[in-house]
Design an enzyme around this catalytic site. Structure first.
Site, short mmCIF file in Angstrom:
data_model
loop_
_atom_site.label_atom_id
_atom_site.label_comp_id
_atom_site.label_asym_id
_atom_site.label_seq_id
_atom_site.Cartn_x
_atom_site.Cartn_y
_atom_site.Cartn_z
N MET A 46 48.87 -44.51 34.88
CA MET A 46 47.62 -43.96 34.37
C MET A 46 46.59 -45.04 34.24
O MET A 46 46.92 -46.20 34.09
CB MET A 46 47.77 -43.47 32.93
CG MET A 46 48.50 -42.39 32.57
SD MET A 46 49.00 -42.12 30.88
CE MET A 46 47.44 -41.95 30.06
N ASP A 59 43.98 -50.10 35.29
CA ASP A 59 44.27 -51.53 35.15
C ASP A 59 44.67 -52.11 36.50
O ASP A 59 45.49 -51.54 37.22
CB ASP A 59 45.40 -51.72 34.13
CG ASP A 59 45.69 -53.19 33.86
OD1 ASP A 59 44.77 -54.02 34.05
OD2 ASP A 59 46.83 -53.50 33.46
N SER A 76 52.50 -48.78 35.88
CA SER A 76 52.55 -48.25 34.51
C SER A 76 53.43 -47.02 34.48
O SER A 76 54.62 -47.12 34.80
CB SER A 76 51.12 -47.95 34.05
OG SER A 76 51.11 -47.57 32.70
N THR A 77 52.88 -45.85 34.19
CA THR A 77 53.69 -44.63 34.14
C THR A 77 54.45 -44.44 35.46
O THR A 77 53.85 -44.53 36.53
CB THR A 77 52.77 -43.40 33.96
OG1 THR A 77 51.78 -43.73 33.00
CG2 THR A 77 53.56 -42.19 33.53
N HIS A 88 53.42 -52.07 32.40
CA HIS A 88 53.03 -51.76 31.01
C HIS A 88 54.23 -51.25 30.23
O HIS A 88 54.85 -50.26 30.63
CB HIS A 88 51.95 -50.67 31.00
CG HIS A 88 50.70 -51.06 31.69
ND1 HIS A 88 49.79 -50.16 32.18
CD2 HIS A 88 50.19 -52.28 32.00
CE1 HIS A 88 48.78 -50.79 32.74
NE2 HIS A 88 49.00 -52.09 32.67
#
Lengths: 79, 658, 365
Positions: free
Chosen positions: C305, C308, C184-185, C211
């Site tokens: 973050m 998930d 993600s991030t 993401h």
């Protein structure tokens, strides 16, 4: 579980959501002889419905809901 | 949030101003890179600002504008005057919306469709732009128009109803049918088209069909792509059904149809499928009227800029530039409205082939009738008015032109008389040619009839050329047939045809060869909305003259005008041309002065120069037909409102000189 | 208090963002109207985190970011338009060292802003504590510059789709594994590094849930494809899994493994509204477990973050599969891998630079 495979019959039960289309497609491809029982369907997402329409001859029992049954009725009769 | 809005009003207008200034610079210095960058950034920031307040139409519009500027920056599209003009229009629109927002805290209700129109115009600048402009995840940014599409026919429903008659026994006689084509990715947006269709009130029939010709093979099935279209019939009103589909705009066609009529479709009555928006003709006419007034106002500006230029050339030039821009826009609008009013001739003429057969049968003639170029589109008013005169001409061709089959065979022709009605576009005119290979017109017989009816003296008649003699059939009260026949009507001759055509500012001509046939040719303007006029001064009054009646304007020394017989004449291009004074013709004094300003026109093939006191500006005007008191004056074709509020009389030169 | 520097040339945007962060309570906000002002504020204000607009008059956002990373490396969050053009610029910014990006706030007069504001604050708060690896930034900057100069110009190639549809897909070799990657991030540059460290002959397919919004994953796939030896494609339809290819899940949708007709494939699926992040790593891993034996799956959970992927990858390991979590020392945000490690679901924990090596070793190359 809204898509169940048992004894050569693929049964759709209750609410069939879009996700079930993937499960159903795999079953339809793998179990070419299986027939379909949709009599216990209460709600049918178009993603699932269009798969059923594409293999209408394999439907043994139409949905109980008359309007849903109408979607398939004519196609089965035509064949 | 109020503070934020207040901030937006300041910043938004500031950005509008910056973009406008940058576009202005670009107009002067095409290819100014820093101005282009600056305009891009201003539009980009403005887009972000309007998005903050959820002003979706403004955001969509600015997004497209940004795209255009970005492509211009990278040299992908030419950045010409047209692009600047359209971008400026878009910016101006957003500026107006900001005012609107401040006044009413909302965008105008039509903002969506207005934005769509601007976006369409901008996209023309970069055809490759396509749908790539969808602005991310924003609502309404999926490129779909909010306008619901309605297809031209619903014959598909008829066959279906026939097959489903059992289910329809109890159904109302009039049903609302719908055809819903969800897009392929709709499942990914969480939509379930089937649930939507099942929620239609009073649903009676529903079926699902593959959106392509057949369902995909299971091996090719993409389980999460929609490959279905849904069709249904409901007993509810069209509005109720439309409301049920409000979340799927642009993907649903809805029709009201009568089951009984639908079940018996006439073979061949199937119209080609076309997507049309139904608008009352009167609304378009109102639009045209509004445009007419706009053109008047714009013309007022021309006069003002001329006057201003005398005292302040710089400001005058500025105003003239603005006027030029306005004129460009109104011309474009005129074209667009013209296009809305355009209809294929075929539609207005659809009864003609049948009527030809009936007429021929009544008269015992055999006719081979052919239509050519009937797909041509013309202004609805022209199409509407044209039918009657054409029918009259065709009747004449069959009645007077076509011989009996046995006579034709004896003359070595095919037994069937070939009549061809052909339409052709030539510039901004439509040429209509009706030709037959019948017996032709006997010029001698025309002369005899004209003399017998007192339309012309014997000597004058004999002096006419064959072609001129034949043209006399257009004279009021003329009829060449020995007996008035039922088909060609009573008392209505070719003069009625000529009157109808001239009302459309059209022309009529005829050519005929005895024994081989006749051709009637009509010339009509494509666009009946406005007339280009030359304003002239005579006897202290101003008059308008349609430019298409003017061959040329010349300025000569008054001494070059010499007395010739009872009148005056001058030599133009080595030919002697009679000169008449407009004010004298209108009952005033003869024009005087050292310099003669002449308008040269052609009256019945002859050149005539009309002397006026001054030649004014050229304007586009909506000419209102002469009615009431004006209607009783000869030579007044109508009137138009000038920019300064005065009424300008339009002089019909042809009538004036007749 | 987190010291936040807002850089935007639009007073409206500055005001809106300032209001949002002021309401969060734990931010001390200063604003800069241009890149020049922002660079000056680096020393005077010494921000913990910066939000940066890309389009500004004078020095633009990308140039400003580049300077920040040299002068005083600070976590930067880009404020981006969610468009295809915005995606390319944003990916560029991520390569240059930006930690994350947030969409331009919109819908201020509606409830939409409430939802967005929460997301913005979370992302910026996370970014403030993100790790910046100076050396990696330098390398990326050099490459980004070389790229801008045309050194990495994309070669003209037939479309992926055409290639994948033409002829029979190279069947997955007997016993081949499938690598499932979640991030993600901080994910895009991490993917760049991970895929860049794999040879073109890597024998297994790599399925990636990063993401992202829908408009970003296509540009991301194209960018990675250009920079890596492997084929990288966005999954916008059913695609059979092939050796040595990387599959990026389409944004705003989920990504699932399936076996229609017996051929292992990936396809986009409508996103499950019950979870917030898409493509969902948990859903990807769960679908793979449904169709493939766990011992033929390798899970890789990298920077991001939230949590998930932690639960499904834990399940993957419990059923006999192999999982790798990115180490805390390299993850920009050690949320997702941290959750996997905490739950005892990681077979191994590696710094980013070593994950590729472990995959190569697992594949027996």
């Amino acid at each position: 579980m809204s898509v169940v495979h048992e004894n050569g019959v693929i049964r759709l039960v209750g609410r069939c959501a879009a996700d079930d289309a993937e499960t159903l497609l795999n079953l339809l491809v793998d179990e070419t002889d299986a027939t379909i029982d949709a009599s216990d369907v209460s709600k049918l997402h178009l993603a699932v419905a269009q798969l059923l329409l594409a293999c209408a001859p394999r439907i043994r029992n139409l949905p109980a809901d008359p309007m849903l049954a109408q979607l398939f009725g004519r196609r089965s009769a035509e064949r | 949030m109020d503070e934020l809005l207040a901030q937006f009003f300041v910043e938004g207008r500031d950005l509008v101003q910056r973009a406008t200034a940058d576009l202005g610079l670009l107009a002067q210095t095409p290819g100014d890179g820093s101005a282009l960058d600056s305009a891009f950034r201003a539009v980009h920031t403005l887009k972000g600002s309007v998005a903050v307040f959820g002003l979706v139409p403004a955001e969509d519009l600015l997004h497209t504008a940004e795209d255009i500027l970005d492509r211009a920056r990278s040299g992908q599209i030419p950045f010409d005057g047209r692009a600047i003009h359209r971008l400026q229009r878009a910016i101006d629109r957003v500026d107006a919306w900001i005012d609107n927002l401040e006044a009413t805290t909302a965008l105008p209700r039509d903002a969506g469709s207005v934005a769509a129109a601007h976006i369409g115009e901008l996209r023309e600048l970069a055809p490759q732009l396509g749908d790539a402009t969808a602005a991310g995840e924003g609502a309404g940014s999926d490129g779909r128009s909010a306008t619901e599409r309605e297809a031209g026919d619903a014959t598909w429903a008829a066959e279906w109803f026939a097959a489903e008659s059992a289910r329809l026994l109890e159904a109302p006689k009039t049903l609302t049918v719908f055809r819903y084509r969800p897009d392929r990715d709709c499942f990914f947006r969480g939509e379930d088209p089937l649930a939507l269709a099942l929620a239609v009130p009073e649903l009676i029939l529903l079926r699902a069909l593959p959106s392509e010709s057949a369902w995909p093979e299971l091996g090719d099935f993409e389980p999460f792509q929609c490959v279905t279209r849904l069709e249904g019939a409901s007993g509810a009103s069209a509005d109720a059904v439309r409301a049920a589909f409000r979340l799927a705009p642009g993907q649903v066609e809805i029709h009201r149809i009568d089951r009984d009529e639908a079940q018996a479709p006439a073979p061949g009555a199937r119209r080609a499928r076309e997507t049309i928006l139904r608008v009352e003709a009167s609304r378009v006419d109102r639009l045209a009227d509004g445009l007419g007034e706009l053109i008047v106002a714009v013309n007022g500006l021309a006069r003002l800029s001329g006057e201003l230029a005398k005292s302040d050339p710089a400001r005058g030039a500025e105003l003239r530039a603005i006027h030029g821009q306005l004129e460009q826009v109104s011309n474009r609008l005129q074209r667009d409205i013209g296009a809305v009013r355009s209809v294929p001739l075929a539609h207005a003429l659809r009864r003609l082939p049948r009527l030809v057969r009936e007429i021929a049968e009544t008269l015992g003639k055999t006719v081979d009738f052919r239509l050519r170029g009937e797909s041509l589109e013309v202004d609805k008013r022209i199409a509407d008015v044209l039918f009657e005169p054409l029918l009259h001409l065709v009747r004449n061709a069959i009645d007077h032109g076509a011989e009996q089959p046995e006579d034709r065979v004896a003359a070595g022709k095919e037994p069937a008389c070939r009549i061809t009605l052909q339409f052709e576009r030539a510039g901004d005119r439509i040429l209509v040619r009706l030709s037959d290979d019948g017996r032709g017109i006997d010029a001698a017989a025309v002369r005899d009839t004209a003399v017998k009816r007192g339309l012309i003296g014997r000597e004058a008649a004999e002096a006419l050329s064959e072609a001129e003699a034949v043209r006399m059939i257009f004279l009021p009260g003329f009829s060449t047939a020995g007996a008035v026949t039922s088909t060609s009507g009573r008392g209505v001759g070719m003069d009625a045809v000529q009157a109808a055509v001239e009302e459309l500012r059209g022309t009529v001509d005829i050519a005929s060869a005895l024994g081989t046939g006749t051709t009637v040719e009509l010339g009509l303007p494509v666009n009946a909305l406005t007339t280009r006029l030359l304003v002239v001064e005579a006897g202290g009054h101003r008059y308008g003259i349609a430019l298409d009646q003017i061959a040329e304007t010349v300025r000569i020394d008054a001494s070059e005008i010499a007395l010739a017989g009872s009148g005056e004449a001058c030599v133009l291009r080595d030919r002697t041309v009679p000169v008449v004074s407009l004010s004298a013709l209108l009952g005033g004094d003869r024009a005087q002065g050292g310099v003669a300003r002449l308008i040269v026109t052609e009256a019945s093939g002859e050149r005539v120069a009309i002397r006026v006191d001054a030649l004014g500006e050229r304007i586009d005007a909506v000419v209102r037909p002469a009615t009431g008191l004006l209607g009783s004056l000869t030579a007044v074709a109508g009137s138009t409102l000038l920019g300064d509020g005065k009424i300008l009389l339009i002089v019909d030169l042809a009538e004036l000189l007749a | 208090m987190i010291k936040l520097l807002l850089v935007d040339d639009s007073p409206l945007m500055r005001r809106l963002l300032a209001e949002i962060f002021a309401q969060a309570g734990d931010f001390e906000v200063e604003v800069a109207r241009s890149a020049e002002e922002a660079l000056a504020a680096l020393e005077t204000f010494r921000p913990n985190v910066i939000t940066l607009d890309i389009h500004m008059p004078g020095m633009d956002g990308l140039a400003c970011l580049d300077r920040i990373m040299v002068l005083r490396p600070t976590p930067v969050v880009m404020v981006s338009a969610l468009t295809a053009d915005g995606a390319d610029e944003t990916l560029e910014a991520l390569a240059l060292g930006a930690v994350d990006f947030i969409p331009k706030p919109r819908g201020a007069l509606s409830l939409e802003i409430e939802h967005l504001a929460g997301l913005l604050v979370d992302k910026v708060r996370q970014a403030a504590s993100a790790r910046l690896s100076r050396t990696a930034r330098l390398r990326e900057r050099v490459r980004a510059r070389a790229e801008a100069a045309g050194a990495f110009a994309p070669a003209a190639q037939p479309s992926r789709r055409a290639r994948s549809r033409a002829g029979d897909p190279a069947p997955l070799p007997e016993g081949a594994h499938v690598v499932l990657v979640g991030c993600s991030t901080g994910g895009p540059p991490a993917l760049d590094e991970l895929l860049g460290s794999l040879p073109s002959g890597f024998p297994w397919p790599i399925v990636i849930a990063q993401h992202m919004p829908a408009s970003f994953t296509g540009p991301l796939a194209r960018r990675l494809d250009r920079l890596c030896a492997l084929d990288v494609v966005e999954v916008d339809q059913i695609l059979p899994l092939e050796a040595g290819r990387a599959y990026i899940g389409r944004g705003d949708a989920d990504l699932i493994v399936s076996r229609p007709g017996g051929a292992s494939s990936v396809m986009p699926a409508p996103s499950d509204p019950a979870v917030f992040w898409h493509p969902s790593v948990d859903r990807l891993v769960t679908s793979a477990l449904k169709h493939l034996p766990a011992d033929r799956l390798v899970g890789v959970l990298m920077t991001g973050m939230g949590a998930d992927g932690a639960s499904a990858m834990g399940e993957l390991r419990a059923r006999g599969g192999h999982t790798i979590a990115e180490d805390e020392t390299t993850a920009v945000v050690w949320g997702m891998p941290g959750a996997l490690v905490a739950a005892g679901g990681a077979s191994s924990v590696r710094p980013l630079g070593e994950i590729g090596g472990e995959l190569v070793a697992l594949a027996g190359l």
